[in-house]
Design an enzyme around this catalytic site. Structure first.
Site, PDB file in Angstrom:
ATOM      1  N   LYS C  86       0.841  -1.208   0.000  1.00  0.00           N
ATOM      2  CA  LYS C  86       0.000   0.000   0.000  1.00  0.00           C
ATOM      3  C   LYS C  86       0.869   1.250   0.000  1.00  0.00           C
ATOM      4  CE  LYS C  86      -2.364  -1.020   3.749  1.00  0.00           C
ATOM      5  NZ  LYS C  86      -1.920  -2.386   4.038  1.00  0.00           N
ATOM      6  N   CYS C 170     -12.531   2.473  16.690  1.00  0.00           N
ATOM      7  CA  CYS C 170     -11.242   1.899  16.331  1.00  0.00           C
ATOM      8  C   CYS C 170     -10.331   1.713  17.543  1.00  0.00           C
ATOM      9  CB  CYS C 170     -10.643   2.823  15.279  1.00  0.00           C
ATOM     10  SG  CYS C 170      -8.957   2.597  14.872  1.00  0.00           S
ATOM     11  N   MET C 171     -10.178   2.748  18.365  1.00  0.00           N
ATOM     12  CA  MET C 171      -9.261   2.585  19.499  1.00  0.00           C
ATOM     13  C   MET C 171      -9.766   3.187  20.798  1.00  0.00           C
ATOM     14  SD  MET C 171      -8.401   5.814  18.379  1.00  0.00           S
ATOM     15  CE  MET C 171      -8.741   6.237  19.944  1.00  0.00           C
ATOM     16  N   MET C 345      -7.401  -4.323  16.630  1.00  0.00           N
ATOM     17  CA  MET C 345      -8.857  -4.354  16.702  1.00  0.00           C
ATOM     18  C   MET C 345      -9.416  -5.566  17.454  1.00  0.00           C
ATOM     19  SD  MET C 345      -9.798  -1.566  15.594  1.00  0.00           S
ATOM     20  CE  MET C 345      -8.254  -0.781  16.010  1.00  0.00           C
ATOM     21  N   GLY C 382      -4.987   1.845  13.757  1.00  0.00           N
ATOM     22  CA  GLY C 382      -5.265   1.572  12.356  1.00  0.00           C
ATOM     23  C   GLY C 382      -5.178   2.798  11.482  1.00  0.00           C
ATOM     24  N   GLN C 383      -5.325   3.982  12.082  1.00  0.00           N
ATOM     25  CA  GLN C 383      -5.346   5.202  11.274  1.00  0.00           C
ATOM     26  C   GLN C 383      -4.088   6.034  11.527  1.00  0.00           C
ATOM     27  OE1 GLN C 383      -9.410   6.947  10.606  1.00  0.00           O
ATOM     28  NE2 GLN C 383      -9.709   6.132  12.642  1.00  0.00           N
TER      29      GLN C 383
END
Lengths: 87, 265, 805
Positions: C86, C170-171, C345, C382-383
């Site tokens: 990616k 998410c967190m 997650m 994740g971000q």
């Protein structure tokens, strides 16, 4: 017994630099020159190529080291490679 | 009537054998199809199965219908219709690759560069995998790509970098996971993309005609020069002096591309 | 070899190297931004990758105003020149053919182009009409200045706390886990622990696909001859499992039991670190209702609570063999090894996510595997700026910047002081958290749906919210609800949008991110956005200016000046709300310098903006030394590295909940999941990500190399389960839950391997929205939904239909 001249490019940041130089100084096979800007010239003496490679990998993995350039290498013939070994 | 009988028998026998051959071919074809995909090279092949059987059947009418041999035992069992069928791996080894003595002509270099571009978004991007892969293991990649395996006219290029073992982190199959879906519209991309990647940094510069060219690309991830420039590389990129091992003695890397120097030029 | 000769060789080698260095010195500093080389016309500059929370740095090659190449940045400590697939293709994310290039307003059901001025007017008028029914739904992909501006507009301008980020999905449970254990958010350790640990435990974490660069950082140690033991504790076999020494497959939700089983063994075997616990830890539990800080408990009560969690009992609950539980217990009991735990997650999107986080910190503290390089419990995000923006800037409905709380009067006062707004400006009432916010938006106003306008920035809730029918799609047809979406591509969210604003992305704007290891990163704009697309931060400031012009009193500070006033180097005010002048001043720099004042309170000290320009990110607290240099911190609370720890303390939890410099070890029981498989819905349904796609795939699905490699979603199913139902590989089946149904192609023996009775569906495909099915049971404390567990059934479609190609 190869002897190499290397240039170590250090990560910017005085703390990480000092850290890295400290760790480099602890290795007996390295002789350190003067740090100039981000670059540190060193001489490296090793038993054989395998050890050179090992040290190179160690250097590359060392926190604070950005890159390692090889400037010169001098190979001394080792005992086993002597042309006329005595019987 | 009597003299017509052997004829009829013979015809029946031939038909029987032909049918057997057809079934065998269909069944083995089915399994082969399961095992193989378009871009794979055929690693096994039936050695003149059909012709040999048919002609022999013609001369030996007493041969009965051969029994089916378990697919897994094909190579060990030397009987039945598959007796002559074996993996001829030795046939697959490519011809010896001779090192060049001079540089390849420029058009071959251009062709090689163009071929590289097919699989890369830009010069320096990890190439896509041009064949299906095992989805859950990297060991399979290294079986062929660790040393650079040449099989017939195909070459599994040798990895050009060291110590990275999670291959699929960077190299993904261009054809996707090939799940045999019915709704093939799902394979269509959402939209196009207008990205135009930088095609190639090369060729390297020479100080004068005959001088060793500089390395026109980053050496990160390309530490093994012979991966592309050795005898296993694309013809247009091969070096004429593969015997000289210390490449950077004469060919100097570019500090800017190697991220060691970023200067205000 | 004689000595003088060696001396000579050494001296000449050193001389050669020194000579080269001498030549180099004086050449420009590698950290300053470059100019194009005449040779190839490419200008290179640094930026953190746009995608995940790892925070790799890339070098972006720009030619003729377009991104043309990407390299891994070798100066970056995070990735040392390596990227994942990616990252290598991140530059292509800008060039999808359907980029949004003009503002669009829905007229008679169709999105029609309008001018920016009309768009800003529309928003401002809706806000003026009902300021308390307006909400901003942001993101962990907001840059730090973007999140800061939105936060200030809402809380400091509109006295409205209805601002929450997708990071809630998410967190949020990682945050509550840290807060309730250490009294302050975010990991103590950092990625360096991955280089130093002897054992790496992956808790429900498919690191090989989700954080591949970090995963390689660990497994590449093996190639260098080092030994590192990987233990994969998960609910399905993945690529990570292939590299692991041990794989412990547990039944969904039973991770709570496994964690307790480890603590049980440490106590039973007497191998817990009594000295560490005595000096640095207190004990806690939730006695009555679930709460962030719980109630004190004694060590004896803690021991008694863990008594039932014998390896055999844990085996019964989790399905993990007792001897494997003993193996974990034994490893944590050893003092001669260093253990790092990572999770993402699996723990966080968990109906008891806060407890899972607490228990994981707990076993590290109980065993003393804390406070040394390689001995750390670390959550991954994740971000790219879940930490930097959502958590640190505090763009959540209950936070103020720098770890402050809306509920705390002192914190509000201090924030009002820094923002120079009148006392009482900040509303003391918490806003709606994500799930509630969308529920209220999707509920008719007459029935108590008290949110009427939502402005979405940098995220895609139409795909990523759980239970989409209830939380998003129900908006359709509600006449007085208005959805504003700032986006770069058409998405599942823009489908229901009433107003779409075209945004600049990544290197089309200045930006700053904060990654999983507390590293704050900066980059400069390198190319222009397409058409009329503009920065999200500008959009926020421009709307604020409209409100100011319309006379909203909240947009004025104490001196009646506009809240977002910027001055250039000469001291002249720059009208940054006017797009023509937005880049006349570095708005990012100005906002960041203002925000920096918030960072000291929780010892999350940030350095000046210009330090980040030079660095490949710095990990906070970044503390200025006597020499003037800025020093980052690799391990918080540990004396060897954290300058805020008292000399001689060894370890000091200086934000301790109990105010005695001690951390809290929590007890929390194993509890069943909110919805478990039964006769009608016999399968567990888990959702997640794949290597090639990032989250909802809006960017990666437009990158041919990535969408080609993974073109569509699928449902992973055990081959025996498929065979039993005569389902073939690739066949389209119906997956159904109590919330919805979805046709999906089956993939058996594919990339991941679910156990029998389990299904897995990735959520990246906007055509196959698995969140139509998910339950999203929220954690009672963090309000983060569970995307990993609900009950489902499968239905074979049209018997006899040939589905394969």
């Amino acid at each position: 017994m190869p002897t190499s001249g290397l240039i170590i490019t250090l990560q910017p940041g005085s703390a990480t630099q000092a850290d890295a130089v400290g760790r480099l100084r602890a290795r007996p096979e390295l002789t350190l020159g003067e740090v100039s800007d981000r670059w540190l010239p060193v001489a490296l003496e090793t038993r054989d190529d395998a050890e050179s490679r090992e040290v190179y990998d160690w250097l590359m993995a060392l926190p604070g080291v950005a890159f390692v350039d090889v400037v010169s290498v001098n190979f001394e013939p080792t005992l086993s490679l002597q042309l006329h070994p005595s019987p | 009537m009597n003299d017509r009988l052997p004829h009829l028998n013979r015809a029946r026998a031939t038909r029987r054998v032909l049918l057997a051959v057809l079934i065998t071919a269909a069944v083995s074809g089915y399994f082969m199809g399961l095992r193989q995909t378009r871009s794979q090279v055929s690693l096994t092949r039936p050695t003149e199965l059909s012709t040999a059987q048919v002609s022999r059947a013609g001369s030996a009418p007493d041969r009965s219908v051969p029994g089916i041999v378990n697919y897994g035992e094909v190579n060990r069992k030397r009987s039945g219709p598959n007796a002559g069928w074996r993996s001829d791996l030795y046939l697959l080894i490519g011809p010896p690759r001779l090192a060049l003595t001079t540089n390849a002509p420029p058009e071959f270099r251009a062709a090689a560069v163009a071929q590289r571009q097919l699989r890369r978004a830009f010069d320096g991007a990890p190439p896509l995998v041009p064949h299906p892969i095992t989805q859950d293991s990297s060991a399979a990649c290294l079986a062929c790509h660790a040393s650079g395996l040449a099989v017939k006219d195909r070459t599994a290029s040798k990895v050009s970098h060291t110590h990275f073992s999670n291959c699929t982190q960077c190299h993904v199959p261009a054809g996707g996971p090939q799940i045999p879906i019915g709704d093939t519209a799902l394979r269509e991309p959402l939209s196009g993309n207008t990205f135009a990647g930088f095609a190639a940094f090369g060729p390297g510069k020479r100080a004068w005609p005959g001088a060793p060219p500089t390395i026109p690309h980053a050496t990160l991830m390309r530490s093994d020069c012979l991966s592309c420039h050795g005898p296993g590389g694309l013809y247009g990129l091969r070096t004429p002096h593969v015997e000289r091992l210390l490449c950077t003695q004469c060919h100097v890397p570019n500090a800017r591309l190697d991220q060691r120097l970023v200067t205000h030029e | 070899m004689n000595l003088p000769r060696r001396e000579f060789l050494r001296a000449s080698a050193l001389a050669a190297a020194s000579a080269v260095v001498a030549q180099r010195t004086g050449a420009a500093d590698a950290t300053t931004s470059p100019a194009p080389s005449p040779a190839d016309g490419i200008a290179w500059d640094k930026a953190p990758c746009r995608f995940c929370g790892t925070g790799c740095h890339v070098r972006v090659g720009v030619k003729d105003g377009k991104v043309v190449a990407i390299q891994g940045d070798q100066l970056a400590e995070v990735n040392k020149g390596l990227l994942c697939v990616k990252g290598y293709h991140v530059g292509l994310a800008l060039y999808g053919k359907d980029r949004l290039t003009t503002p669009l307003l829905r007229k008679n059901g169709k999105l029609e182009p309008i001018s920016w001025d009309e768009a800003l007017d529309t928003i401002a008028k809706r806000v003026m009409a009902a300021p308390d029914k307006f909400a901003i739904y942001g993101s962990g992909q907001w840059t730090i200045p973007e999140g800061y501006a939105a936060n200030k507009l809402m809380k400091g301008g509109l006295s409205n706390n209805h601002i929450d980020p997708n990071a809630r999905l998410c967190m949020a449970s990682a945050v509550t886990g840290y807060l309730s254990t250490y009294g302050v958010d975010e990991p103590a350790g950092c990625y360096d622990d991955l280089d130093a640990c002897d054992v790496l435990i992956l808790w429900g974490n498919n690191m090989a696909e989700m954080h591949p660069v970090l995963f390689s950082r660990v497994i590449d140690r093996r190639t260098r001859g080092q030994k590192v033991t990987l233990i994969d504790i998960g609910t399905r076999r993945t690529r990570t499992t292939e590299f692991s020494d041990h794989y412990l497959e547990f039944k969904p939700q039973s991770d709570l039991a496994i964690l307790n089983g480890i603590a049980h063994l440490l106590l039973k075997n007497g191998t817990y670190d009594a000295k560490f616990v005595e000096r640095f830890c207190n004990f806690r539990q939730d006695t009555a209702a679930a709460s962030l800080l719980g109630d004190a408990m004694t060590f004896d009560a803690y021991k008694a609570a863990l008594e039932p969690y014998t390896p055999e009992y844990v085996e019964k609950i989790s399905g993990v063999p007792a001897e494997k539980i003993r193996l974990l217990g034994e490893l944590f009991g050893r003092k001669d090894i260093r253990i790092t735990s990572v999770w993402c997650m699996g723990f966080n999107q968990h109906s008891r996510g806060t407890n899972a986080n607490r228990l994981c910190h707990g076993i590290h503290l109980l065993s003393g595997h804390f406070g040394k390089h390689g001995d750390a419990p670390t959550s991954l995000t994740g971000q790219p700026s879940a930490c930097g923006t959502a958590r640190e800037v505090g763009t959540m409905c209950h936070f103020l910047p720098g770890g402050r709380l809306i509920a705390n009067a002192e914190h509000r006062a201090e924030t009002e002081r820094i923002w120079n707004v009148p006392p009482g400006r900040i509303n003391p009432k918490m806003g709606h958290h994500t799930v509630l916010l969308w529920e209220k938006f999707c509920t008719p106003t007459a029935q108590g749906g008290d949110i009427s306008t939502v402005w979405v920035q940098v995220t895609n809730p139409g795909q990523s919210l759980p239970n989409l029918h209830k939380l998003f799609k129900a908006k359709r047809g509600l006449p007085d609800k208005f959805l504003i979406v700032s986006e770069v591509y058409p998405t599942a969210t823009t489908e229901l949008a009433d107003l779409v604003l075209p945004s600049a992305m990544w290197v089309e704007k200045n930006g700053m991110f904060g990654n999983s290891e507390r590293r704050t990163q900066q980059w400069f704009k390198m190319v222009n956005p397409p058409g009329e697309a503009r920065d999200d931060c500008w959009q926020t400031i421009a709307v604020a200016r409209k409100l100011f012009e319309l006379g909203h009193p909240g947009l004025k500070d104490k001196e009646d000046k506009f809240l977002f006033t910027f001055k250039n180097a000469a001291g002249t005010e720059v009208p940054a709300w006017d797009w023509k002048h937005y880049y006349d001043v570095n708005v990012d720099r100005a906002l960041f310098e203002e925000y920096r004042a918030f960072s000291r309170y929780k010892h999350k000290d940030l350095a000046p903006y210009d330090e980040y320009v030079k660095a490949r990110g710095l990990r906070w607290p970044v503390v200025q030394q006597a020499s003037g240099a800025w020093r980052e911190t690799k391990f918080r609370f540990a004396e060897f590295d954290d300058s805020y720890v008292k000399r001689g303390a060894g370890i000091q939890f200086y934000h301790s909940v109990t105010k005695d410099d001690k951390a809290l070890i929590w007890f929390a029981p194993y509890e069943k999941a909110a919805e478990e498989p039964d006769a009608d819905f016999p399968f567990w349904l888990c959702t997640g990500r794949v290597l090639e796609h990032w989250h909802t795939g809006t960017m990666t699905m437009r990158i041919p190399q990535l969408s080609g490699a993974m073109p569509h979603a699928y449902v992973e199913m055990h081959s025996a389960d498929a065979t039993e139902r005569s389902i073939a590989n690739g066949e389209t089946i119906l997956v159904r839950t109590r919330r919805g149904q979805l046709r999906l192609p089956v993939w058996t023996n594919g990339r991941g391997h679910v156990p029998r009775g389990s299904l897995f569906v990735p959520f990246f495909d906007q055509r196959l929205l698995v969140n139509d099915l998910t339950l999203g049971e929220p954690d009672p404390i963090s309000k983060e939904p569970d995307y990993k567990k609900c009950a489902a059934t499968v239905v074979k479609l049209g018997a006899g239909r040939l589905n394969s190609v």
